[in-house]
Structures are given as C-alpha cells and as structure tokens.
Design a protein around this motif. Sequence first.
Motif: not given
Length: 175
Positions: A49, A53, A167, A170, A174
């Motif tokens: 991330q 992270s 996560l 995310r 992404n």
Amino acid sequence: MENQDLFKITNVPRYDPQIGKLVSMMNYARFTTLSAVKGLTTEQLDYLQDENSNTIGSLLLHMAAVEFGFQVEIFDKRKPNEEENREWGAAYELGQRGRKEIKGKPLEYYLETLNKVRERTLKEFKARNDNWLNEERYWDGLPSNNYFIWFHVFEDEVNHRGQIRWLRRRVEENL
C-alpha cells in the motif's frame, strides 16, 4: 472440525476440554483467515500500500512465525536458534526486512506453511492436559500462563487478519 461446530466454542475430540475449546477458537480464527485470502494471486499477495506497509503475504508468514516461535519457547523450552532466526526473522520482524525478503510466493506457499506449523501445535496439544494450560511462565518479562500464550497466537492472527481484509480492498482497488 466439522462445519456444524465451526461457529461454536466447544470441546474437540481427543483434547482435554479446555484445550479443545482453545483449539475450536484457533480453528475459527484460521477459517476466517483462509476466507480472507482465498483466490489471491502472487501479485496481490506482494502488493504494498505504501513504503511502510506490510504485504498480505508477509502478514500470513508472520502468523506462522509467531506460532513457530511459541512452539520453540513452550514445547522445546528454548529460544529460537541462529538457523531458525534466519529462516523466520523477516516474517517475525516484518517491516523493512519483511518487505525485502518476503515476496514472489504463491498463496499455496503461505497456506502450506501455516498448516505445517499448526499441525505441530495440534499434535503437542494432544499430548497435554488442561492443567498444563494454567502452568505459569514469564512472557516478555511479565507473569503469564500457557493459556494466555496460545490465546495470544490466535489473537495476533485475528489482528493481522483485519489488516489483510483492509489490504485486500486496497489491492482490488489498485491492481
């Protein structure tokens, strides 16, 4: 554990009652962890991330490392040796070392590692009784007992599973 008992804190056959209840909690925590990572690719497991992270893969390996470390301390009655520290250090420490060393592995690698470590814990639990859970010991310089140590193993997993779920959202946004 049968699915019908997955959502109960209950006795587990071949374990003393309190150890069985601990195992049932550990089984549920592991079930939810496996559900959280189901179907992830190596690219998704390695997703960062930001520069500070941890990856999902490193968090999974960290879960195994924590459990392995307590196996060595509790069952083997010693600290991890130099070879074990080399093998598990990045997963235990996470951070920069984990970002550098833990990547490029498929989901099966992490799942097999988690399973292998857990198999030993379950085998060792079968050889112990409920009185063993209450045996006192020091952990991190503080008075503790075996019950708390093994509660901490799955409590740490639940904590990191929350990070994994965050996560994963995310990753899906992404990648």
